[in-house]
Design an enzyme around this catalytic site. Structure first.
Site, PDB file in Angstrom:
ATOM      1  N   GLU A 251       0.895  -1.156  -0.037  1.00 46.86           N
ATOM      2  CA  GLU A 251      -0.215   0.115   0.064  1.00 46.86           C
ATOM      3  C   GLU A 251       0.696   1.271   0.142  1.00 46.86           C
ATOM      4  O   GLU A 251       1.788   1.348   0.715  1.00 46.86           O
ATOM      5  CB  GLU A 251      -1.073  -0.144   1.381  1.00 46.86           C
ATOM      6  CG  GLU A 251      -2.428   0.304   0.966  1.00 46.86           C
ATOM      7  CD  GLU A 251      -3.174  -0.401  -0.086  1.00 46.86           C
ATOM      8  OE1 GLU A 251      -3.021   0.069  -1.147  1.00 46.86           O
ATOM      9  OE2 GLU A 251      -3.622  -1.307   0.408  1.00 46.86           O
ATOM     10  N   HIS A 252       0.427   2.260  -0.647  1.00 48.19           N
ATOM     11  CA  HIS A 252       1.285   3.550  -0.880  1.00 48.19           C
ATOM     12  C   HIS A 252       2.698   3.235  -1.299  1.00 48.19           C
ATOM     13  O   HIS A 252       3.561   4.023  -0.952  1.00 48.19           O
ATOM     14  CB  HIS A 252       0.955   4.332   0.428  1.00 48.19           C
ATOM     15  CG  HIS A 252      -0.255   4.720   0.322  1.00 48.19           C
ATOM     16  ND1 HIS A 252      -0.632   6.181  -0.093  1.00 48.19           N
ATOM     17  CD2 HIS A 252      -1.199   4.587   1.371  1.00 48.19           C
ATOM     18  CE1 HIS A 252      -1.887   6.478   0.118  1.00 48.19           C
ATOM     19  NE2 HIS A 252      -2.253   5.639   1.141  1.00 48.19           N
TER      20      HIS A 252
ATOM     21  N   ASP B 200       3.105   2.082  -4.872  1.00 49.02           N
ATOM     22  CA  ASP B 200       3.233   2.071  -6.512  1.00 49.02           C
ATOM     23  C   ASP B 200       3.939   3.443  -6.757  1.00 49.02           C
ATOM     24  O   ASP B 200       4.519   3.373  -7.888  1.00 49.02           O
ATOM     25  CB  ASP B 200       1.835   1.838  -7.156  1.00 49.02           C
ATOM     26  CG  ASP B 200       0.536   2.941  -6.523  1.00 49.02           C
ATOM     27  OD1 ASP B 200       0.907   3.644  -5.651  1.00 49.02           O
ATOM     28  OD2 ASP B 200      -0.286   2.726  -7.255  1.00 49.02           O
TER      29      ASP B 200
ATOM     30  N   SER C 227     -11.396   1.270  -5.382  1.00 50.67           N
ATOM     31  CA  SER C 227     -10.991   1.740  -6.839  1.00 50.67           C
ATOM     32  C   SER C 227     -12.031   2.059  -7.584  1.00 50.67           C
ATOM     33  O   SER C 227     -12.145   1.805  -8.882  1.00 50.67           O
ATOM     34  CB  SER C 227      -9.910   0.801  -7.350  1.00 50.67           C
ATOM     35  OG  SER C 227      -9.332   1.442  -8.459  1.00 50.67           O
ATOM     36  N   SER C 228     -13.288   2.495  -6.943  1.00 51.42           N
ATOM     37  CA  SER C 228     -14.356   2.985  -7.920  1.00 51.42           C
ATOM     38  C   SER C 228     -14.025   3.863  -9.084  1.00 51.42           C
ATOM     39  O   SER C 228     -14.326   4.176 -10.083  1.00 51.42           O
ATOM     40  CB  SER C 228     -15.510   3.385  -7.081  1.00 51.42           C
ATOM     41  OG  SER C 228     -15.288   4.574  -6.500  1.00 51.42           O
TER      42      SER C 228
ATOM     43  N   ASP D 120      -4.245   0.686  -9.638  1.00 55.90           N
ATOM     44  CA  ASP D 120      -5.687   0.275 -10.042  1.00 55.90           C
ATOM     45  C   ASP D 120      -5.864   0.405 -11.257  1.00 55.90           C
ATOM     46  O   ASP D 120      -6.709  -0.612 -11.744  1.00 55.90           O
ATOM     47  CB  ASP D 120      -6.381   1.713  -9.552  1.00 55.90           C
ATOM     48  CG  ASP D 120      -6.281   1.982  -7.859  1.00 55.90           C
ATOM     49  OD1 ASP D 120      -5.377   1.153  -7.267  1.00 55.90           O
ATOM     50  OD2 ASP D 120      -6.538   3.109  -7.401  1.00 55.90           O
TER      51      ASP D 120
ATOM     52  N   ASN E  77     -13.652  10.704  -0.176  1.00 50.56           N
ATOM     53  CA  ASN E  77     -13.226  11.142  -1.669  1.00 50.56           C
ATOM     54  C   ASN E  77     -11.833  11.766  -1.572  1.00 50.56           C
ATOM     55  O   ASN E  77     -11.100  12.409  -1.043  1.00 50.56           O
ATOM     56  CB  ASN E  77     -13.923  11.931  -2.314  1.00 50.56           C
ATOM     57  CG  ASN E  77     -13.724  12.271  -3.879  1.00 50.56           C
ATOM     58  OD1 ASN E  77     -12.606  12.839  -4.047  1.00 50.56           O
ATOM     59  ND2 ASN E  77     -14.581  11.885  -4.530  1.00 50.56           N
ATOM     60  N   LYS E  78     -10.770  10.780  -2.481  1.00 53.43           N
ATOM     61  CA  LYS E  78      -9.295  11.034  -2.395  1.00 53.43           C
ATOM     62  C   LYS E  78      -8.854  12.389  -2.837  1.00 53.43           C
ATOM     63  O   LYS E  78      -7.812  12.743  -2.441  1.00 53.43           O
ATOM     64  CB  LYS E  78      -8.473   9.872  -2.816  1.00 53.43           C
ATOM     65  CG  LYS E  78      -7.989   9.014  -1.577  1.00 53.43           C
ATOM     66  CD  LYS E  78      -8.838   7.979  -1.004  1.00 53.43           C
ATOM     67  CE  LYS E  78      -9.748   7.066  -1.825  1.00 53.43           C
ATOM     68  NZ  LYS E  78     -10.472   5.994  -1.128  1.00 53.43           N
TER      69      LYS E  78
HETATM   70  P1  ADP Z   1     -12.221   5.201  -4.630  1.00 51.53           P
HETATM   71  O1  ADP Z   1     -11.301   4.255  -3.545  1.00 51.53           O
HETATM   72  O2  ADP Z   1     -13.514   4.316  -4.570  1.00 51.53           O
HETATM   73  O3  ADP Z   1     -11.408   4.934  -6.077  1.00 51.53           O
HETATM   74  P2  ADP Z   1     -12.309   7.956  -4.898  1.00 51.53           P
HETATM   75  O4  ADP Z   1     -12.355   8.976  -3.946  1.00 51.53           O
HETATM   76  O5  ADP Z   1     -10.874   7.660  -5.744  1.00 51.53           O
HETATM   77  O6  ADP Z   1     -12.495   6.329  -4.230  1.00 51.53           O
HETATM   78  O7  ADP Z   1     -13.375   8.199  -6.008  1.00 51.53           O
HETATM   79  C1  ADP Z   1     -14.749   8.135  -5.429  1.00 51.53           C
HETATM   80  C2  ADP Z   1     -15.696   8.736  -6.367  1.00 51.53           C
HETATM   81  O8  ADP Z   1     -15.690   8.114  -7.661  1.00 51.53           O
HETATM   82  C3  ADP Z   1     -16.928   9.015  -5.806  1.00 51.53           C
HETATM   83  O9  ADP Z   1     -17.087  10.160  -5.000  1.00 51.53           O
HETATM   84  C4  ADP Z   1     -17.873   9.523  -7.098  1.00 51.53           C
HETATM   85  O10 ADP Z   1     -17.549  10.767  -7.791  1.00 51.53           O
HETATM   86  C5  ADP Z   1     -17.082   8.702  -8.133  1.00 51.53           C
HETATM   87  N1  ADP Z   1     -18.055   7.153  -8.415  1.00 51.53           N
HETATM   88  C6  ADP Z   1     -17.450   5.859  -7.955  1.00 51.53           C
HETATM   89  N2  ADP Z   1     -18.690   5.008  -8.371  1.00 51.53           N
HETATM   90  C7  ADP Z   1     -19.438   5.899  -9.219  1.00 51.53           C
HETATM   91  C8  ADP Z   1     -20.529   5.284  -9.873  1.00 51.53           C
HETATM   92  N3  ADP Z   1     -20.891   4.196  -9.830  1.00 51.53           N
HETATM   93  N4  ADP Z   1     -21.317   6.295 -10.660  1.00 51.53           N
HETATM   94  C9  ADP Z   1     -20.594   7.582 -10.598  1.00 51.53           C
HETATM   95  N5  ADP Z   1     -19.585   7.945 -10.088  1.00 51.53           N
HETATM   96  C10 ADP Z   1     -18.873   6.980  -9.148  1.00 51.53           C
HETATM   97  P1  NG1 Z   2      -7.491   4.663  -4.125  1.00 52.86           P
HETATM   98  O1  NG1 Z   2      -7.947   3.509  -3.000  1.00 52.86           O
HETATM   99  O2  NG1 Z   2      -8.320   3.976  -5.506  1.00 52.86           O
HETATM  100  O3  NG1 Z   2      -7.788   5.764  -3.689  1.00 52.86           O
HETATM  101  C1  NG1 Z   2      -5.149   5.042  -4.265  1.00 52.86           C
HETATM  102  C2  NG1 Z   2      -4.227   5.109  -5.737  1.00 52.86           C
HETATM  103  C3  NG1 Z   2      -3.279   4.037  -6.022  1.00 52.86           C
HETATM  104  C4  NG1 Z   2      -2.601   3.634  -4.652  1.00 52.86           C
HETATM  105  C5  NG1 Z   2      -3.400   3.514  -3.430  1.00 52.86           C
HETATM  106  C6  NG1 Z   2      -2.553   3.090  -2.292  1.00 52.86           C
HETATM  107  C7  NG1 Z   2      -5.217   6.365  -7.379  1.00 52.86           C
HETATM  108  C8  NG1 Z   2      -5.946   6.371  -8.580  1.00 52.86           C
HETATM  109  N1  NG1 Z   2      -5.048   5.473  -6.801  1.00 52.86           N
HETATM  110  O4  NG1 Z   2      -6.123   4.208  -4.255  1.00 52.86           O
HETATM  111  O5  NG1 Z   2      -2.440   4.206  -7.132  1.00 52.86           O
HETATM  112  O6  NG1 Z   2      -1.625   4.461  -4.343  1.00 52.86           O
HETATM  113  O7  NG1 Z   2      -4.011   4.705  -3.314  1.00 52.86           O
HETATM  114  O8  NG1 Z   2      -1.869   1.955  -2.201  1.00 52.86           O
HETATM  115  O9  NG1 Z   2      -4.653   7.285  -7.170  1.00 52.86           O
HETATM  116 MG    MG Z   3      -9.758   5.866  -6.141  1.00 51.32          MG
END
Ligand code: ADP
Ligand code: NG1
Ligand code: MG
Length: 480
Positions: A50-51, A53, A152-153, A197, A240-241
């Site tokens: 984790e963290h 890549d 990783s949505s 991801d 939300n990251k």
């Molecule tokens: P994750 O760890 O799931 O990648 P992120 O913070 O990187 O979290 O991204 C989440 C954001 O992706 C949500 O706040 C939303 O804006 C978008 N998202 C995720 N799933 C969907 C979906 N099914 N439809 C529309 N937007 C989505």
């Molecule tokens: P998520 O959990 O999807 O926000 C993020 C980074 C990865 C990786 C992990 C930690 C994006 C799109 N994804 O994942 O590259 O660094 O955190 O291992 O930035």
């Molecule tokens: Mg993400």
């Protein structure tokens, strides 16, 4: 480019399942025609690594069953129409502009709109295509990856949009190239992700996790022990990251730690260097790097001024070359803690992979039979690495959350090792549970965490926790 057919994202003419039929119905009601294609991009769970890549180190994820489906049809007008089956994600339409005219702006609180992730995928695709566009697109999205939960949505959404757009423009890329392109696309949202991801989204295979290495990106199958089941449980904290600078702060701290560690090496003055590159240039083992961090970066906190003085650069130079727009205002950085996590986590990934390979070899050598005792030892060794990973993420990387820690503690009381997965600060844990104990473990999490601690209704508790096994990577399903 010569392309092996296996390297392309497969286009399979298959009859649709219920979710796809439902999506097609939505599509028809909105756009008055059937979708011409559906792309599917899975979420992922990272087992370990984790963290790291973005520091150039290998990671070990697998794809989930949960995914983003995107149905599309081509339109002559240069327009993009975006719809979502979940009504909380509002309709969006825009002219299809050139790459540099697509500006990705978050809402007033700095949180990206859902369609910003789609725009990231399309912006990157346009750049790749030098703005040569044949068609606009009607797009309808249906997703079931728990959002903002470390599964990783976001990357599934970015990658689905990029894949759909490339498909519409008749562009053909192999899986490795499209994974790299989608990783670059997602950086337009503002986070400096490492590529894990998007790589697993395209390179995943059913029944095995993947050991992913960088420069060049490569995925090597890792067969997981027979007796192991991986359980994912949600902490009920969504994050939300791209809405905070926590993620980019860690990326910046790793860059600065790498820069300070590389002072004895002749590097171009402002080249950004990763912790992985420093290790290579110094030709040292991970153990030696860990010792070097303790010796070279003794302080718990480094101020911006101190770092500028050590690197002999001005504040402006530091801001412009090493920091991001949302980390420029930071005045203090933790370098020792972050670098120690990275090198130690990189070592854990190697150990995890070796244990899986050894178990696999033993199984092959003994016609698939292993003693129960051997199995328990293997799971315990893998589990211990996962527990150590969580401790490190909690204490050195400071990206856990009290609910994640509680889930990990409840697991530990049941002799199950678990760790946060994904970026953290909320989201999910992944636990390694002996197969025969999964039911009992999930019930315990439901009782102890969801019902007793979070007051969730018994009937709903089981929707936050699921056992999973490795799934396929992205696909495009062409409608008949
Ligand atoms: P994750 O760890 O799931 O990648 P992120 O913070 O990187 O979290 O991204 C989440 C954001 O992706 C949500 O706040 C939303 O804006 C978008 N998202 C995720 N799933 C969907 C979906 N099914 N439809 C529309 N937007 C989505
Ligand atoms: P998520 O959990 O999807 O926000 C993020 C980074 C990865 C990786 C992990 C930690 C994006 C799109 N994804 O994942 O590259 O660094 O955190 O291992 O930035
Ligand atoms: Mg993400």
């Amino acid at each position: 480019m010569s392309e092996g057919k296996d390297n392309l994202v497969p286009v399979i003419k298959v009859p649709t399942d219920e979710r796809k039929l439902n999506l097609s119905k939505h599509f028809y009601n909105e756009f008055g025609c059937q979708p011409e294609f559906i792309v599917r991009v899975p979420g992922r769970v990272n087992l370990i690594g984790e963290h790291i890549d973005y520091c150039g180190y290998p990671v070990l994820p697998m794809a989930l069953e949960q995914d983003i489906l995107l149905a599309g049809s081509l339109i002559k007008e240069h327009k993009l129409l975006m719809r979502n089956t979940n009504s909380k994600y509002e309709n969006f339409e825009t002219e299809l502009k050139s790459f540099n005219e697509i500006v990705i702006t978050p809402d007033a609180n700095g949180k990206p709109y859902w369609y910003n992730y789609m725009l990231c995928g399309i912006k990157g695709a346009l750049e790749h295509l030098n703005n040569e566009v044949l068609y606009g697109l009607n797009m309808y999205v249906d997703g079931n990856i728990p959002p903002a939960s470390g599964l990783s949505s976001s990357s599934a959404l970015v990658s689905a949009a990029c894949l759909a757009f490339l498909y519409a423009q008749k562009a053909v890329l192999n899986k490795i190239d499209i994974a790299g392109l989608c990783a670059r696309c997602e950086r337009y949202i503002g986070t400096q992700g490492g590529g894990m991801d998007q790589a697993i989204a395209f390179l995943a295979e059913k029944y095995c996790a993947q050991y992913i290495t960088w420069n060049p990106t490569k995925a090597t199958k890792v067969v997981l022990p027979e007796g192991a089941s991986f359980v994912v449980a949600h902490s009920l904290a969504e994050v939300n990251k791209a809405a905070t600078n926590d993620y980019n702060r860690r990326v910046a701290e790793c860059r600065l730690a790498a820069k300070l560690l590389s002072l004895s090496i002749q590097t171009m003055s402002h080249t950004v260097i990763t912790l992985g590159q420093v290790q290579k240039l110094l030709n040292k083992s991970l153990e030696e790097m860990i010792a070097l961090v303790k010796e070279t970066l003794p302080k718990d906190i480094y101020t911006k001024e101190e770092i500028c003085a050590i690197l002999n650069v001005s504040t402006d130079e530091l801001d412009n070359f090493y920091l991001t727009p949302n980390t420029k205002q930071l005045s203090e950085f933790k370098l020792k803690q972050r670098a120690l996590h990275v090198y130690e986590e990189a070592r854990r990934v190697e150990d995890f992979k070796k244990i899986c390979e050894k178990t696999n070899k033993c199984l092959n050598g003994t016609n698939g039979t292993s003693s129960v005792k051997e199995d328990i030892n293997t799971l315990e060794s893998l589990g211990k690495l996962m527990s150590e990973s969580h401790e490190s993420l909690k204490n050195l990387y400071e990206c856990s959350h009290e609910n994640l820690d509680r889930l990990v503690d409840i697991s530990f009381q049941m002799n199950v090792h678990a760790r946060l997965t994904g970026a953290g600060w909320g989201g999910c844990i992944v636990a390694l549970c002996p197969r025969e104990k999964v039911k009992e473990y999930i019930e315990a999490l439901e009782d102890e965490f969801y019902i007793k601690h979070c007051n969730i209704d018994k009937s709903k508790a089981n929707s936050y926790v699921f056992a999973t096994s490795p799934n396929f990577g992205a696909e495009s399903n062409q409608s008949e």
